[in-house]
Write a protein that holds these residues in place. Structure first.
Motif, short mmCIF file in Angstrom:
data_model
loop_
_atom_site.label_atom_id
_atom_site.label_comp_id
_atom_site.label_asym_id
_atom_site.label_seq_id
_atom_site.Cartn_x
_atom_site.Cartn_y
_atom_site.Cartn_z
N GLU A 29 0.74 -1.30 0.03
CA GLU A 29 0.03 -0.15 0.07
C GLU A 29 0.88 1.30 0.05
O GLU A 29 2.06 1.30 0.38
CB GLU A 29 -0.97 0.00 1.01
CG GLU A 29 -1.93 -0.95 1.23
CD GLU A 29 -3.08 -0.99 2.51
OE1 GLU A 29 -4.08 -1.47 2.08
OE2 GLU A 29 -2.59 -0.42 3.64
N ALA A 30 0.23 2.36 -0.45
CA ALA A 30 1.00 3.71 -0.67
C ALA A 30 -0.05 4.69 0.09
O ALA A 30 -1.28 4.56 0.15
CB ALA A 30 1.34 4.10 -1.96
N LEU A 31 0.65 5.54 0.76
CA LEU A 31 -0.10 6.73 1.36
C LEU A 31 0.58 7.90 0.82
O LEU A 31 1.66 8.05 0.89
CB LEU A 31 -0.20 6.82 2.86
CG LEU A 31 -0.65 7.85 3.62
CD1 LEU A 31 -2.09 7.92 3.25
CD2 LEU A 31 -0.15 7.71 5.13
N VAL A 32 -0.37 8.89 0.13
CA VAL A 32 0.33 10.18 -0.46
C VAL A 32 -0.30 11.28 0.53
O VAL A 32 -1.55 11.45 0.75
CB VAL A 32 -0.35 10.36 -1.80
CG1 VAL A 32 0.11 11.59 -2.48
CG2 VAL A 32 0.05 9.31 -2.84
N LYS A 41 4.12 18.02 6.53
CA LYS A 41 4.14 16.84 5.69
C LYS A 41 5.55 16.37 5.99
O LYS A 41 5.55 15.05 6.53
CB LYS A 41 4.01 17.07 4.26
CG LYS A 41 2.52 17.68 4.06
CD LYS A 41 2.29 17.90 2.42
CE LYS A 41 3.55 19.14 2.04
NZ LYS A 41 3.00 20.30 2.37
N SER A 42 6.50 17.19 5.91
CA SER A 42 7.92 16.48 6.17
C SER A 42 7.83 16.46 7.65
O SER A 42 8.88 15.51 7.94
CB SER A 42 8.76 17.75 5.89
OG SER A 42 8.73 18.29 4.36
N SER A 43 7.49 16.96 8.44
CA SER A 43 7.57 16.93 9.91
C SER A 43 6.78 15.39 10.19
O SER A 43 7.36 14.56 11.04
CB SER A 43 6.84 17.70 10.81
OG SER A 43 7.57 19.17 10.73
N LEU A 44 5.81 15.08 9.65
CA LEU A 44 5.21 13.66 9.56
C LEU A 44 6.32 12.57 9.40
O LEU A 44 6.70 11.63 9.94
CB LEU A 44 3.98 13.65 9.11
CG LEU A 44 3.36 12.08 9.07
CD1 LEU A 44 3.16 11.68 10.34
CD2 LEU A 44 2.32 12.36 8.06
N GLU A 151 8.62 14.91 -1.21
CA GLU A 151 8.40 15.34 -2.40
C GLU A 151 9.08 14.66 -3.41
O GLU A 151 10.08 15.01 -4.15
CB GLU A 151 9.06 16.85 -2.37
CG GLU A 151 8.21 17.69 -1.33
CD GLU A 151 8.60 19.46 -1.48
OE1 GLU A 151 9.10 19.70 -2.64
OE2 GLU A 151 8.59 20.03 -0.45
N PRO A 152 8.55 13.59 -3.78
CA PRO A 152 9.15 12.56 -4.82
C PRO A 152 9.23 12.83 -6.12
O PRO A 152 9.94 12.37 -7.07
CB PRO A 152 8.41 11.33 -4.50
CG PRO A 152 7.19 11.73 -3.84
CD PRO A 152 7.39 12.91 -3.18
N THR A 153 8.37 13.81 -6.52
CA THR A 153 8.16 14.31 -7.76
C THR A 153 9.18 15.40 -8.27
O THR A 153 9.20 15.94 -9.34
CB THR A 153 6.68 14.52 -8.12
OG1 THR A 153 6.17 15.50 -7.36
CG2 THR A 153 5.63 13.31 -8.05
N SER A 154 9.68 16.02 -7.27
CA SER A 154 10.44 17.14 -7.55
C SER A 154 11.87 16.77 -8.26
O SER A 154 12.44 15.57 -8.23
CB SER A 154 11.12 17.67 -6.32
OG SER A 154 11.64 17.17 -5.43
#
Length: 154
Positions: A29-32, A41-44, A151-154
């Motif tokens: 599974e993936a979570l976006v 988001k980054s803190s999580l 930020e995997p799409t950067s």
């Protein structure tokens, strides 16, 4: 393996960034996570990676064979964490040896991200996009079941 996050909260300084975050992830599974800048988001991801302590809540990892959460994950953040003086291949060989559980060989991982031609170039000579792909290739040289990608799409 099952990752459960229950009622997680994060504070930075004296400011509550988020609270009440809960989710469960099973294999495959993936979570976006989306949100505005500064939403946490980054803190999580930093909390999940063990780089930041939660203000409250719990993170549970089941069926991990006594491994801790940080031992089960790859983290790719804003910075690529590559050694500029080493070649792309040397950076991946180091990561494979350091992380354990070898998977693909460094050359195979570079080929998978379209950088086989850059294997022997020092990372300092690569563009920002190429460096990002070397960082992503690190996911392929050591088997870790959980990937945290900021930020995997950067």
């Amino acid at each position: 393996m099952r990752l459960s996050v229950n009622n997680l909260a994060c504070e930075r300084g004296e400011r509550r960034i988020f609270q009440g975050v809960s989710f469960t992830l099973l294999p495959g599974e993936a979570l976006v996570i989306t949100g505005r800048n500064g939403a946490g988001k980054s803190s999580l991801l930093d909390i999940l990676a063990g780089r930041l302590h939660p203000a409250s809540g719990a993170i549970l990892l089941d069926d991990a064979d006594e491994r801790t959460l940080p031992e089960c994950l790859h983290y790719v953040g804003h910075r690529d964490a590559l050694k500029a003086a080493l070649t792309a291949e040397e950076n991946l060989a180091f990561a494979r040896d350091f992380l354990g559980n070898p998977a693909l060989k460094p050359r195979e991982a570079l080929d998978a991200v379209g950088l086989a031609h850059a294997a022997r170039l020092p990372v300092a000579y690569l563009s920002a996009g190429q460096r990002r792909r070397v960082a992503l290739a690190r996911l392929l040289v050591a088997h870790r079941p959980l990937w945290l990608l900021d930020e995997p799409t950067s």
